[in-house]
Design an enzyme around this catalytic site. Structure first.
Site, PDB file in Angstrom:
ATOM      1  N   HIS A 101       2.907 -18.821 -10.941  1.00  0.00           N
ATOM      2  CA  HIS A 101       1.474 -19.141 -11.012  1.00  0.00           C
ATOM      3  C   HIS A 101       1.051 -19.868  -9.754  1.00  0.00           C
ATOM      4  O   HIS A 101       1.775 -20.704  -9.227  1.00  0.00           O
ATOM      5  CB  HIS A 101       1.153 -19.984 -12.247  1.00  0.00           C
ATOM      6  CG  HIS A 101       2.005 -21.209 -12.414  1.00  0.00           C
ATOM      7  ND1 HIS A 101       3.278 -21.156 -12.935  1.00  0.00           N
ATOM      8  CD2 HIS A 101       1.768 -22.505 -12.110  1.00  0.00           C
ATOM      9  CE1 HIS A 101       3.791 -22.376 -12.951  1.00  0.00           C
ATOM     10  NE2 HIS A 101       2.895 -23.225 -12.448  1.00  0.00           N
ATOM     11  N   HIS A 119      -1.627 -22.541  -8.416  1.00  0.00           N
ATOM     12  CA  HIS A 119      -2.667 -23.525  -8.716  1.00  0.00           C
ATOM     13  C   HIS A 119      -3.739 -23.387  -7.630  1.00  0.00           C
ATOM     14  O   HIS A 119      -3.414 -23.449  -6.437  1.00  0.00           O
ATOM     15  CB  HIS A 119      -2.123 -24.951  -8.624  1.00  0.00           C
ATOM     16  CG  HIS A 119      -1.070 -25.303  -9.623  1.00  0.00           C
ATOM     17  ND1 HIS A 119      -1.324 -26.093 -10.735  1.00  0.00           N
ATOM     18  CD2 HIS A 119       0.249 -25.003  -9.668  1.00  0.00           C
ATOM     19  CE1 HIS A 119      -0.196 -26.270 -11.414  1.00  0.00           C
ATOM     20  NE2 HIS A 119       0.775 -25.616 -10.795  1.00  0.00           N
TER      21      HIS A 119
END
Ligand code: AMP
Ligand code: ZN
Length: 117
Positions: free
Chosen positions: A103, A105
């Site tokens: 992922h 951010h």
């Protein structure tokens, strides 16, 4: 390293719609949703729909999805009208990684310091 959905993975469950999230963007290959514990006015996580444990594994196993994540990070910044922002891929527990599904951010909307903590 995989590519297959993992039954115990929180972010795979968000991709599958089994856990709710505040989704801000979705493409064929990515989902972007607001972090549950935001560290900045904009704090969005951009994830590939395929499961790889970190960004490097994603880039090796599904390079187009890795590129799509970066393109979507820019799209999130554009939607929130951020001219400066930070993209972070925590990689490994020592760097603060807690969810083992790659992922990005996307953080913005406030001043940022360097080096990060
Ligand atoms: P990391 O520590 O880099 O692995 O980032 C994981 C991020 O996922 C953290 O910033 C958490 O606040 C966030 N997070 C954990 N659970 C959820 C959830 N259910 N919905 C949205 N964000 C979450
Ligand atoms: Zn996963």
């Amino acid at each position: 390293m995989t590519g297959e959905p993992q039954p115990d993975c929180l972010f795979c469950k968000i991709v599958e719609g089994h856990i709710p999230a505040t989704i801000v963007r979705e493409t064929d290959t990515t989902v972007a949703f607001r972090d549950i514990n935001p560290q900045a006015p904009t704090h969005v996580l951009v994830i590939p729909k395929v499961h790889y444990e970190n960004a490097a594994a994603l880039a090796a196993g599904a390079p187009q999805a890795a590129a799509d994540v970066l393109q979507e990070a820019q799209a999130v910044a554009d939607e929130d009208k951020l001219d400066s922002y930070r993209i972070v891929f925590n990689t490994g527990a020592g760097a603060g990684q807690t969810v083992w599904h790659a992922h990005a951010h996307v953080l913005g909307g406030r001043g940022m310091e360097w080096p990060p903590g």
